[in-house]
Design an enzyme around this catalytic site. Sequence first.
Site, PDB file in Angstrom:
ATOM      1  N   GLU A 165       0.823  -1.216   0.000  1.00  7.62           N
ATOM      2  CA  GLU A 165       0.000   0.000   0.000  1.00  7.62           C
ATOM      3  C   GLU A 165       0.855   1.264   0.000  1.00  7.62           C
ATOM      4  OE1 GLU A 165      -3.498   2.176   2.655  1.00  7.62           O
ATOM      5  OE2 GLU A 165      -3.273  -0.003   2.707  1.00  7.62           O
ATOM      6  N   LYS A 185      -7.708  -0.090  11.197  1.00  9.77           N
ATOM      7  CA  LYS A 185      -7.096  -0.632   9.988  1.00  9.77           C
ATOM      8  C   LYS A 185      -5.789   0.084   9.708  1.00  9.77           C
ATOM      9  CE  LYS A 185      -6.316  -0.822   5.336  1.00  9.77           C
ATOM     10  NZ  LYS A 185      -5.453   0.072   4.525  1.00  9.77           N
ATOM     11  N   ASP A 245       2.666 -14.583  11.829  1.00 16.59           N
ATOM     12  CA  ASP A 245       1.338 -14.871  11.288  1.00 16.59           C
ATOM     13  C   ASP A 245       0.446 -13.637  11.409  1.00 16.59           C
ATOM     14  OD1 ASP A 245      -1.177 -15.810  10.652  1.00 16.59           O
ATOM     15  OD2 ASP A 245      -1.014 -17.643  11.826  1.00 16.59           O
ATOM     16  N   HIS A 250      -1.522  10.796   0.602  1.00 15.33           N
ATOM     17  CA  HIS A 250      -1.722   9.452   0.064  1.00 15.33           C
ATOM     18  C   HIS A 250      -1.689   9.455  -1.458  1.00 15.33           C
ATOM     19  CE1 HIS A 250      -3.167   5.333  -0.149  1.00 15.33           C
ATOM     20  NE2 HIS A 250      -4.062   5.731  -1.029  1.00 15.33           N
TER      21      HIS A 250
END
Length: 441
Positions: free
Chosen positions: A85, A280, A296, A393
């Site tokens: 991302e 998130k 993991d 972004h």
Amino acid sequence: MDQPIEGFSRLSKEEKIQWIAQRYTRHPRQTEALLQQYWNPDAHLQQLHDEFIENTLSNFYLPLGVAPNFLINDRLYAIPMAIEESSVVAAASKAAKFWLERGGFRARVLGTEKIGQVHFLFHGKAADLQEFIDHIGPVLRKDTAGITRNMEQRGGGIRDIALRDKTEAMPGYFQLHCTFETLDAMGANFINSCLEQLAATLVREAKAYPAFQGMEPPVEVLMSILSNYVPGCLVRAEVSCPLEALPAECGLTGEEFARRLVQAVAIADCEPYRAVTHNKGIMNGIDAVVIATGNDFRAVEAGVHAFAARSGSYRSLTRARIEDGQFHFWMDVPLALGTVGGITSLHPLVRFSLELLGDPGAPELMQVVAVAGLAQNFAALRSLVTVGIQKGHMKMHLLNILNQLGATEAEKTALIDHFKNDTVSHSAVVETLNALRSQAL
């Protein structure tokens, strides 16, 4: 219509690719070439990757970046991050530099307890079952001694085995709720091996227990499995500084900036729709380091989100306050991580990532990962309460758009310069690139 295939796993990798390409892709020959293009030219290294999972076709690459200048507990780190991302590594690096000048991050481990459970049915009296569990306690320990010996020599092992009555939720449902210390190992295989032995002992001893005679079966084990919800395996990351040490941001004083950030966290704490996106962003930082270090990330994600909902409502993981002229920003997060076992000693880039961090033990890695998540959240909130999230972004996303449009290196240079002061959007990039190409005709 294609028929199901028997024995797919026994085909060679080349045969698997051919079978898939011919039946499921529009251009089989191009597909075969694409998948082979991503093989590692080192046959030994490719075989190592092939054997991580089943039915391997190729490798799926993620960029491995680094966020430097993280001062954590007075030690400087460069943090490895594997993520696709745009802007995540840049945002983490920017937050690291911001707090480097204000004393850095503090982190500490609050607990390292991991959980596993034996789920079983029993339809007698709960008091009789508790008496039985107390009676066989030494046998449960004795039967798992062969599994736990090495772990115990290092200071770990089974910490507690407790009976839990869950019959209010489901008739006849009980658990052996077990706590473990696995030190620097992730511990999944160790915990599951212990649980399966505990289950076997439980069944065997129940059949021979006098008070259970005539019950058939006395106990019925349904499953034995670790839990990825680890609220006792907790780490805190935090930053603080005087309000006057905060810079003016977009016309806001340092104090005004701090108050807006505190209010933004409060919104995420009371509004689940905002909390999900808020958390998130935290996981952008956490997952990137977890993946880079061979841990993991799916287990971490599940456990962290369960922790965020432990009050019965999904809430912010981070907290913020202003007190006595100080701005405080912190987070408690459950992280069951390991630095030995799994692929930590097999994957070359995982080994590199751990070396980059100074070959940490699991507690130190927990602190680094938590700090990465806190930094990511601070960077996002800083943008949100000032210039907005899209400015930074989309600047980082600009190259992705240009690559999608097949821009040349000269065109990339020109458009990067053009959008230094203009808002980036997909349509604006297309329009500007087309205009540039028209001028060149």
